[in-house]
Design a protein around this motif. Structure first.
Motif, PDB file in Angstrom:
ATOM      1  N   ARG A  15      25.337 -30.628  32.342  1.00  0.00           N
ATOM      2  CA  ARG A  15      24.761 -30.996  31.051  1.00  0.00           C
ATOM      3  C   ARG A  15      25.532 -30.357  29.914  1.00  0.00           C
ATOM      4  NH1 ARG A  15      18.457 -29.892  32.384  1.00  0.00           N
ATOM      5  NH2 ARG A  15      18.257 -31.447  34.018  1.00  0.00           N
ATOM      6  N   ALA A  16      25.552 -31.050  28.773  1.00  0.00           N
ATOM      7  CA  ALA A  16      26.175 -30.482  27.577  1.00  0.00           C
ATOM      8  C   ALA A  16      25.292 -29.355  27.057  1.00  0.00           C
ATOM      9  CB  ALA A  16      26.316 -31.574  26.516  1.00  0.00           C
ATOM     10  N   PRO A  17      25.866 -28.342  26.386  1.00  0.00           N
ATOM     11  CA  PRO A  17      25.042 -27.264  25.840  1.00  0.00           C
ATOM     12  C   PRO A  17      24.040 -27.809  24.831  1.00  0.00           C
ATOM     13  CG  PRO A  17      27.372 -26.946  25.277  1.00  0.00           C
ATOM     14  CD  PRO A  17      27.265 -28.184  26.109  1.00  0.00           C
ATOM     15  N   ARG A  18      22.853 -27.233  24.838  1.00  0.00           N
ATOM     16  CA  ARG A  18      21.802 -27.690  23.935  1.00  0.00           C
ATOM     17  C   ARG A  18      22.184 -27.367  22.498  1.00  0.00           C
ATOM     18  NH1 ARG A  18      16.813 -25.946  21.876  1.00  0.00           N
ATOM     19  NH2 ARG A  18      17.211 -23.806  22.485  1.00  0.00           N
ATOM     20  N   ARG A  19      22.001 -28.333  21.614  1.00  0.00           N
ATOM     21  CA  ARG A  19      22.315 -28.145  20.204  1.00  0.00           C
ATOM     22  C   ARG A  19      21.073 -27.699  19.448  1.00  0.00           C
ATOM     23  NH1 ARG A  19      26.879 -31.983  18.185  1.00  0.00           N
ATOM     24  NH2 ARG A  19      26.144 -31.027  16.301  1.00  0.00           N
ATOM     25  N   THR A  20      21.259 -26.810  18.519  1.00  0.00           N
ATOM     26  CA  THR A  20      20.176 -26.279  17.719  1.00  0.00           C
ATOM     27  C   THR A  20      19.992 -27.146  16.486  1.00  0.00           C
ATOM     28  OG1 THR A  20      20.807 -24.071  18.448  1.00  0.00           O
ATOM     29  CG2 THR A  20      19.410 -24.198  16.513  1.00  0.00           C
ATOM     30  N   GLY A  21      18.732 -27.458  16.127  1.00  0.00           N
ATOM     31  CA  GLY A  21      18.430 -28.191  14.906  1.00  0.00           C
ATOM     32  C   GLY A  21      18.269 -27.226  13.743  1.00  0.00           C
ATOM     33  N   ALA A  22      18.128 -27.771  12.528  1.00  0.00           N
ATOM     34  CA  ALA A  22      18.050 -26.952  11.320  1.00  0.00           C
ATOM     35  C   ALA A  22      16.861 -25.994  11.340  1.00  0.00           C
ATOM     36  CB  ALA A  22      17.998 -27.844  10.085  1.00  0.00           C
ATOM     37  N   CYS A  48      22.714 -24.671   6.234  1.00  0.00           N
ATOM     38  CA  CYS A  48      23.877 -25.547   6.077  1.00  0.00           C
ATOM     39  C   CYS A  48      24.594 -25.688   7.415  1.00  0.00           C
ATOM     40  CB  CYS A  48      24.806 -24.940   5.035  1.00  0.00           C
ATOM     41  SG  CYS A  48      26.304 -25.874   4.734  1.00  0.00           S
ATOM     42  N   ARG A  49      24.905 -26.923   7.784  1.00  0.00           N
ATOM     43  CA  ARG A  49      25.664 -27.200   9.003  1.00  0.00           C
ATOM     44  C   ARG A  49      27.109 -26.818   8.767  1.00  0.00           C
ATOM     45  NH1 ARG A  49      25.691 -27.698  13.965  1.00  0.00           N
ATOM     46  NH2 ARG A  49      25.332 -29.620  15.050  1.00  0.00           N
ATOM     47  N   VAL A  50      27.685 -26.047   9.669  1.00  0.00           N
ATOM     48  CA  VAL A  50      29.113 -25.714   9.615  1.00  0.00           C
ATOM     49  C   VAL A  50      29.765 -26.235  10.893  1.00  0.00           C
ATOM     50  CG1 VAL A  50      28.894 -23.746   8.046  1.00  0.00           C
ATOM     51  CG2 VAL A  50      28.678 -23.373  10.500  1.00  0.00           C
ATOM     52  N   GLY A  53      28.329 -24.539  14.189  1.00  0.00           N
ATOM     53  CA  GLY A  53      26.973 -24.006  14.208  1.00  0.00           C
ATOM     54  C   GLY A  53      26.264 -24.192  12.886  1.00  0.00           C
ATOM     55  N   TRP A  54      25.627 -23.120  12.416  1.00  0.00           N
ATOM     56  CA  TRP A  54      24.825 -23.163  11.193  1.00  0.00           C
ATOM     57  C   TRP A  54      25.067 -21.923  10.354  1.00  0.00           C
ATOM     58  CZ3 TRP A  54      21.859 -27.408  10.208  1.00  0.00           C
ATOM     59  CH2 TRP A  54      21.603 -28.259  11.281  1.00  0.00           C
ATOM     60  N   ARG A  55      24.981 -22.072   9.025  1.00  0.00           N
ATOM     61  CA  ARG A  55      24.975 -20.946   8.092  1.00  0.00           C
ATOM     62  C   ARG A  55      23.607 -20.976   7.415  1.00  0.00           C
ATOM     63  NH1 ARG A  55      29.978 -20.764   5.197  1.00  0.00           N
ATOM     64  NH2 ARG A  55      30.516 -19.501   7.010  1.00  0.00           N
ATOM     65  N   VAL A  56      22.879 -19.881   7.536  1.00  0.00           N
ATOM     66  CA  VAL A  56      21.512 -19.801   7.036  1.00  0.00           C
ATOM     67  C   VAL A  56      21.422 -18.671   6.024  1.00  0.00           C
ATOM     68  CG1 VAL A  56      19.090 -19.499   7.693  1.00  0.00           C
ATOM     69  CG2 VAL A  56      20.679 -20.601   9.290  1.00  0.00           C
ATOM     70  N   SER A  57      20.848 -18.946   4.859  1.00  0.00           N
ATOM     71  CA  SER A  57      20.601 -17.913   3.854  1.00  0.00           C
ATOM     72  C   SER A  57      19.185 -17.397   4.058  1.00  0.00           C
ATOM     73  CB  SER A  57      20.761 -18.474   2.440  1.00  0.00           C
ATOM     74  OG  SER A  57      22.091 -18.872   2.219  1.00  0.00           O
ATOM     75  N   ASP A  79      25.486 -16.553  10.128  1.00  0.00           N
ATOM     76  CA  ASP A  79      26.137 -17.627  10.879  1.00  0.00           C
ATOM     77  C   ASP A  79      25.713 -17.546  12.337  1.00  0.00           C
ATOM     78  OD1 ASP A  79      27.419 -18.345   8.566  1.00  0.00           O
ATOM     79  OD2 ASP A  79      29.372 -17.540   9.134  1.00  0.00           O
ATOM     80  N   ILE A  80      25.217 -18.661  12.863  1.00  0.00           N
ATOM     81  CA  ILE A  80      24.862 -18.729  14.278  1.00  0.00           C
ATOM     82  C   ILE A  80      25.581 -19.911  14.908  1.00  0.00           C
ATOM     83  CG2 ILE A  80      22.631 -17.593  13.985  1.00  0.00           C
ATOM     84  CD1 ILE A  80      21.312 -20.333  14.222  1.00  0.00           C
ATOM     85  N   ASP A  81      25.794 -19.822  16.215  1.00  0.00           N
ATOM     86  CA  ASP A  81      26.471 -20.909  16.916  1.00  0.00           C
ATOM     87  C   ASP A  81      25.462 -21.971  17.341  1.00  0.00           C
ATOM     88  OD1 ASP A  81      25.213 -19.994  19.256  1.00  0.00           O
ATOM     89  OD2 ASP A  81      27.026 -19.070  20.057  1.00  0.00           O
TER      90      ASP A  81
END
Length: 103
Positions: A15-22, A48-50, A53-57, A79-81
């Motif tokens: 399986r592909a790695p699970r993707r995280t939503g916003a 914000c999607r990068v 992964g994601w950049r979260v304030s 920043d998280i993956d």
């Protein structure tokens, strides 16, 4: 019965790695940051999607004061993956709760 076997999910390794939503990214970033810096998260002001992964304030209370409007808060970029693992964080702003941004 044979039909059911043909349509089963592939083994976990395939399986592909699970993707995280916003929303999940915001929650993960808040929890991981609070655990590292030992300040409670006040809220999330941006997600914000990068590329990877994601950049979260994340806004945190750094110094709680009475009255509450004089407390010192800070905004951290986290920043998280794709799996929700912390990659890096940095403080980008520090301010009093009652202050407004300059326009």
């Amino acid at each position: 019965m044979a039909e059911r076997e043909r349509h089963t999910s592939p083994p976990k390794a395939d399986r592909a790695p699970r993707r995280t939503g916003a929303a999940e990214a915001a929650a993960c970033a808040s929890e991981r940051l609070a655990a590292l810096i030992t300040h409670r998260a006040e809220g999330v002001s941006a997600v914000c999607r990068v590329e990877d992964g994601w950049r979260v304030s994340v806004d945190v209370v750094e110094v709680a004061r009475i009255p509450d409007t004089t407390s010192l808060l800070a905004t951290y970029e986290v920043d998280i993956d794709e799996r929700g693992e912390l990659r890096e964080y940095r403080r980008v702003r520090r301010y009093r709760r009652g202050s407004a941004d300059d326009c």
